[in-house]
Write an enzyme that holds these catalytic residues in place. Structure first.
Site, mmCIF file in Angstrom:
data_model
loop_
_atom_site.group_PDB
_atom_site.id
_atom_site.type_symbol
_atom_site.label_atom_id
_atom_site.label_comp_id
_atom_site.label_asym_id
_atom_site.label_seq_id
_atom_site.Cartn_x
_atom_site.Cartn_y
_atom_site.Cartn_z
ATOM 1 N N LYS A 57 0.789 -1.218 0.018
ATOM 2 C CA LYS A 57 0.018 0.110 0.127
ATOM 3 C C LYS A 57 0.807 1.031 -0.062
ATOM 4 C CE LYS A 57 -4.041 1.433 2.806
ATOM 5 N NZ LYS A 57 -4.809 1.257 4.072
ATOM 6 N N SER A 113 -9.794 1.258 3.233
ATOM 7 C CA SER A 113 -8.806 2.075 2.559
ATOM 8 C C SER A 113 -7.897 1.330 1.623
ATOM 9 C CB SER A 113 -8.173 2.951 3.448
ATOM 10 O OG SER A 113 -7.404 2.571 4.186
ATOM 11 N N SER A 130 -9.891 -1.587 7.187
ATOM 12 C CA SER A 130 -9.308 -1.246 5.669
ATOM 13 C C SER A 130 -8.791 -2.399 5.189
ATOM 14 C CB SER A 130 -8.259 0.031 6.015
ATOM 15 O OG SER A 130 -8.984 0.931 5.851
HETATM 16 N N1 GLN Z 1 -13.013 3.315 7.042
HETATM 17 C C1 GLN Z 1 -12.373 3.610 8.324
HETATM 18 C C2 GLN Z 1 -11.530 4.925 8.395
HETATM 19 O O1 GLN Z 1 -12.174 5.704 7.510
HETATM 20 C C3 GLN Z 1 -11.161 2.643 8.356
HETATM 21 C C4 GLN Z 1 -9.982 2.953 7.690
HETATM 22 C C5 GLN Z 1 -8.947 2.098 7.913
HETATM 23 O O2 GLN Z 1 -9.023 1.208 8.623
HETATM 24 N N2 GLN Z 1 -7.678 2.522 7.686
HETATM 25 O O3 GLN Z 1 -11.652 5.467 9.439
#
Ligand code: GLN
Length: 475
Positions: free
Chosen positions: A74, A149, A173
């Protein structure tokens, strides 16, 4: 056997050259450019590495556990000498001065890292639409999001562009995009994997983990990346099991699995509910016993998570000031330079979270919001400890719906935040959790089932997940 392990063995046996395999995969990435899964490829570096690994094989030298495999990371993991942007304009021009710990470990096992994947800016989001590169696309339906994400990592694995990809999971995510794309996504326990070299979002929740095509593949990746690291004081010295070997062992007993009542209520797509009910019936036939579990504090999980995450984010993102990293706006004086850099460099979702985080940490509101959220977090943790005294693992849907349409939730942050409703608690309690594909909807969209385990019980979690996989394949 795991697809990755058998590929690795074929490579050791001389069945293919890594240089050839690399060029096939780079061609496939180009052919799938509409998925927007990658933000950056390392064609020269990876070609040199592939040649070097092929040479070492020809010379009969020992090779690492991941030799022959193609991997992506990532865009929030530092790869020395390459740019790192976290899909944000604010890191424009920044180059990683060192490798993240997980990158070192992958390279030490001869993984071929071909590039970095698309993500929501600073890992804030559930759809990989909050990104300067444009959205990542779901390989099963070009009108739909890949999840987020770590959407680029999940799409890359699901489309077969890589064997394994790393993501990061602060509230879901890794698991949510894996569920949306039909891949396996593992969030290890907090402290299992070193976060050294991961751009921080919310440090008490962040954890790096693998996305792969099967449970055995993520078990192999976890074996490589897990373990203590003196550069991350939270990376535990607890022993790391040989996870792939654990999967081939006969488990001592069939697990007792808890079904948390609150995870099967309003808001859950009936098709997902039906797929999971059917799975549970089949698991019962395999001797798994189920128990209904009551987790009444589940209603507070999203609120608790979003208070803590934004508070930590506002502090972590204070470092992007136009002086130390990346982008710097033109301005006549220092204060205006800070203001303009951050106003121009961050996207709207990130700014919203910095403002909220600063607010909940401010002296008038700290007790009412931040401290309260920490207290609720402790209570949620205790509630889960009690549940894990009764059952080995919890089984839940990964997401309330299958992949949604592009743009569908962009203007409605609450709806976007609710797509993490089943994933955030594993982060709040520091436990381990995995999403495994569990059929498709009638539109052909993947469904994910989640298992949650107590901290550092990855072996049990992976054995449970492998049982699910076998059970589904048997029908
Ligand atoms: N969707 C969640 C957020 O926006 C989780 C994101 C993540 O796990 N990085 O915080």
């Amino acid at each position: 056997m795991s697809e990755a392990i058998s590929l690795h063995r074929q490579y050791l046996a001389g069945d293919f050259s890594l240089v050839d395999r690399l060029s096939q995969h780079l061609t496939a990435v180009q052919a799938h450019s509409h998925l927007n899964a990658f933000v950056r490829l390392f064609p020269e570096t990876s070609r040199e590495q592939a040649e070097q690994i092929d040479r070492r094989r020809a010379d009969g030298q020992p090779l690492g556990l991941l030799a022959g495999l193609i991997v992506a990371i990532k865009d929030n993991l530092n790869y020395k000498g390459q740019p790192l942007t976290c899909a944000s304009k604010i890191l424009e021009g920044y180059r990683a001065p060192y490798h993240a710990a997980v990158v070192e470990r992958l390279l030490a096992e001869d993984a071929l890292i071909i590039g970095q994947t698309n993500m929501d800016e600073f890992a804030m989001g559930s759809s990989t639409e909050n990104t300067i590169y444009g959205p990542a696309i779901n390989p099963h339906d070009a009108q739909r999001v890949a999840g987020g994400s770590s959407g680029g990592s999940a799409a890359a694995v699901a489309a077969g562009l890589v064997d394994l990809a790393l993501g990061s999971d602060t509230g879901g995510s890794i698991r949510q995009p894996a569920a949306f794309c039909g891949a396996v996504g593992l969030k290890p326990s907090y402290g299992r994997v070193s976060r050294y070299g991961l751009a921080a979002y919310a440090s008490s929740l962040d954890q790096i983990g693998p996305i792969g095509k099967s449970v055995a593949d993520v078990a192999l990746a976890l074996k490589v990346i897990a373990g203590a690291d003196r550069r991350d004081a939270t990376a535990t010295a607890q022993p790391v099991d040989d996870y792939p070997a654990k999967l081939s062992e006969q488990p001592g007993k069939t697990p007792t699995i808890g079904l948390p009542r609150q995870f099967f209520q309003d808001g859950l797509d009936p098709q997902i509910n039906a797929a999971i009910e059917q799975l549970c019936d089949r698991l019962k036939q395999q001797g798994v016993s189920f128990r209904e579990i009551d987790l009444p504090l589940s209603d507070y999980a999203i609120a608790c998570y979003y208070l803590i995450a934004v508070a930590e984010a506002s502090s972590n993102l204070a470092r992007y000031d136009g002086v130390r990293y990346g982008y710097r706006a033109e301005a006549g004086d220092l204060e205006n330079m800070y203001i303009r850099t951050r106003s121009e460099g961050f996207g709207d979702e990130v700014k919203q979270r910095i403002i909220l985080g600063t607010y909940v940490l401010s002296s008038g509101y700290y007790d009412a919001y931040y401290r309260k959220a920490q207290q609720v977090r402790r209570l949620i943790k205790e509630e889960y400890q009690q549940a894990f005294a009764e059952v080995d693992l919890l089984l839940t849907p990964t997401t309330p719906t299958a992949a949604f349409r592009l743009q569908e939730k962009l203007d409605d942050p609450l709806q976007m935040y609710l797509s993490d409703i089943y994933t955030v608690t594993a982060n709040l309690i520091g436990g381990c959790a995995i999403s495994v594909p569990c059929g498709t909807t009638k539109e052909g969209l993947p469904i994910g089932v989640q298992l949650i385990g107590p901290p550092f019980r990855e072996s049990d979690l992976l054995q449970g997940a492998a049982l699910i996989e076998r059970t589904l394949h048997a029908f």
